[in-house]
Scaffold this active site. Structure first.
Site, short mmCIF file in Angstrom:
data_model
loop_
_atom_site.label_atom_id
_atom_site.label_comp_id
_atom_site.label_asym_id
_atom_site.label_seq_id
_atom_site.Cartn_x
_atom_site.Cartn_y
_atom_site.Cartn_z
N LYS A 132 51.70 84.87 103.14
CA LYS A 132 51.31 86.10 102.42
C LYS A 132 52.43 86.48 101.46
O LYS A 132 53.62 86.29 101.77
CB LYS A 132 51.05 87.21 103.45
N SER A 179 44.47 93.64 104.70
CA SER A 179 45.09 93.32 103.44
C SER A 179 45.44 91.83 103.29
O SER A 179 45.66 91.38 102.18
CB SER A 179 46.38 94.13 103.28
N SER A 224 45.48 94.33 109.39
CA SER A 224 45.41 93.40 108.25
C SER A 224 45.42 91.93 108.60
O SER A 224 45.25 91.10 107.70
CB SER A 224 46.56 93.67 107.29
N1 GLN Z 1 43.69 98.65 106.24
C1 GLN Z 1 44.89 99.27 106.73
C2 GLN Z 1 45.58 100.01 105.64
O1 GLN Z 1 45.10 99.95 104.54
C3 GLN Z 1 45.77 98.26 107.37
C4 GLN Z 1 46.67 97.58 106.43
C5 GLN Z 1 47.59 96.60 107.12
O2 GLN Z 1 47.45 96.32 108.29
N2 GLN Z 1 48.57 96.15 106.36
O3 GLN Z 1 46.56 100.62 105.83
#
Ligand code: GLN
Length: 471
Positions: free
Chosen positions: A76, A151, A175
């Site tokens: 990532k 994400s 995410s």
């Molecule tokens: N969807 C969650 C957020 O937008 C989780 C994001 C993540 O785990 N990095 O914060």
């Protein structure tokens, strides 16, 4: 091209001489080139990964094997890899090159992993659909009308599309697990402190963890094994012994907790609800015990997460000032306007929304009402989860409320998007390990994931429980 689901199969073919690492890498490179519209990679390290593969083939010829020999990995874009650009999919880090590698990258390379490129994600890992990247959305390779989740959308899409064998993501509120569910993969968010965060771009430091995506529980266990353990560069990293995650034990009977309030199925896709009930029945039939528990605080998980995680984000992202590194506005005239214009032009909309929310909840006069209270609720959620895990081995929930959704369906409504995290944020709020495993296919053709959350640092058990789920 032969599709491998497990590293063990690749290693068997390498041993038999019917496969070389270089051929494998070239196959992945061809697969990436054949589907550019997926947009999973921000950069492919083509020449470099071929050189790594040639070095691996030479090592194999000398009889030298490592744990991850033959494993081609994507990372990532918020994970540092020395000498490579990394941007967290944001314009604000424009041109920034990493001066060192994250501890996880060092450990994986030391065990023979080959790194094929850096993967698209939501900007600064904020989002649930990969629609927040400054470099364009990522398509779900199973059906390109659908989001891959976020994400870590690029990390999930790349493995699902056969662009690499496994990948790394980060999980602050879901995410890894949510995109794993949406792309039909296994994804783990380890216990907080199990894996070093050194070299990871911070979002919510008390929530963030790195974890793997793969097609099999075995490979997720193996990658976790290699990455886990104390690190002098990260004081939040636990010194607890890691133990053995592989081979995975498969002979035990377990006690699964199921949350009563969820069984009514309110807000759940009916097909997901039915598949979940069927899985519960299957587990019972296989001799496992199902314990119905009440978790009345569950509705507080999302608001608590979005108060605390945005507070930490507003603090962590204050370093992107346009002064030290990354993007600097060409329209600035003095220090103040350098800050303002660089941040205004460099950050995307969702990131700005988070910074503003976080700054608000930390501001004088509101701190106790929001941040202080959020911390107390966080403690309650942890205590309640640990209480349940004293009587059971894991808490079983769906990973999400339905399958992947279509592009644009939720992007205009931040609240709808935040509700995506309803089942995943609890593990981050409590620091507990959680895994998502594919368990059914919806009539729309998209995969569904089921989630297990276990006791702190019980990763070995989580993998065994996950195997029991798949049996
Ligand atoms: N969807 C969650 C957020 O937008 C989780 C994001 C993540 O785990 N990095 O914060």
């Amino acid at each position: 091209m032969k599709q491998y689901t497990q590293l063990a199969e690749i290693q068997a073919d390498l041993r038999a001489g019917s496969l070389r690492c270089e051929d494998l890498v070239r196959q992945y490179l061809a697969a990436i080139a054949a589907r550019p519209e997926i947009n999973a990679f921000l950069e492919v390290f083509e020449a470099e990964v071929i050189a790594q593969a040639q070095a691996q083939d030479a090592a194999i010829a000398r009889g030298e094997w490592q744990l991850l020999t033959g494993l081609v990995l994507g990372i990532k874009d918020n994970i540092a890899y020395k000498g490579h650009v990394f941007s967290a999919s944001s314009k604000i880090l424009d041109g920034f090159e990493s001066l060192f590698s994250a501890t996880v990258v060092e450990r994986l390379l030391a065990e023979g992993a080959m790194i094929i490129g850096r993967l698209n994600c939501d900007e600064f890992a904020m989002g649930s659909s990969n629609e927040n990247s400054a470099f364009g959305r990522v398509l779900n390779p199973i059906n390109t009308d659908y989001v891959p989740g976020g994400s870590s959308g690029g990390s999930a899409a790349a493995v699902a599309a056969g662009f690499c064998h496994a990948s790394l993501g980060t999980d602050t509120g879901g995410s890894i697990r949510q995109p794993a569910a949406y792309c039909g993969l296994v994804g783990l968010k380890p216990s907080y402190g199990r894996i070093s965060r050194h070299g990871i771009i911070a979002f919510g430091s008390s929530f963030d963890q790195v974890g793997p995506f793969a097609k099999s529980i075995e490979d997720v266990a193996l990658l976790t094994q290699v990455m886990a353990g104390p690190d002098a560069y990260d004081t939040t990293c636990s010194t607890l012994e890691v133990g053995q995650y592989v081979p995975i034990a498969t002979d035990k009977k377990y006690k699964f907790a199921v949350i009563k309030e969820l069984l009514s199925g309110e807000g759940l896709d009916p097909e997901l609800q039915a598949a979940f009930q069927q899985k519960v029945a299957q587990l019972k039939a296989a001799g496992h015990e199902i314990v119905e528990v009440s978790f009345p605080y569950l509705p507080y998980a999302i608001p608590t997460y979005y108060i605390l995680a945005t507070a930490e984000a507003s603090s962590n992202l204050s370093r992107y000032s346009g002064v030290h590194y990354g993007y600097r506005s060409g329209n600035a005239t003095d220090l103040e306007s350098t800050y303002k214009k660089s941040r205004t032009e460099g950050f995307g909309e969702e990131v700005k929304r988070r910074i503003m929310m976080g700054t608000f909840v930390l501001s004088e006069g509101y701190y106790d009402a929001y941040y202080g209270r959020g911390q107390k609720v966080r403690r309650l959620l942890r205590d309640k989860s640990l209480e349940i895990l004293q009587q059971t081995d894991a808490i079983l929930t769906p990973t999400t409320t339905g399958t992947a959704f279509k592009f644009g369906e939720k992007s205009d409504d931040p609240i709808q998007m935040y509700l995506e995290d309803i089942f995943t944020v609890l593990a981050n709020l409590t620091g507990l390990p959680a895994i998502s495993v594919p368990f059914a296919t919806h009539s729309n053709g998209m995969p569904l994931g089921i989630q297990l959350m276990g006791r702190p640092f019980a990763e070995a058990e989580i993998f065994a429980l996950a195997k029991a789920l798949q049996a």
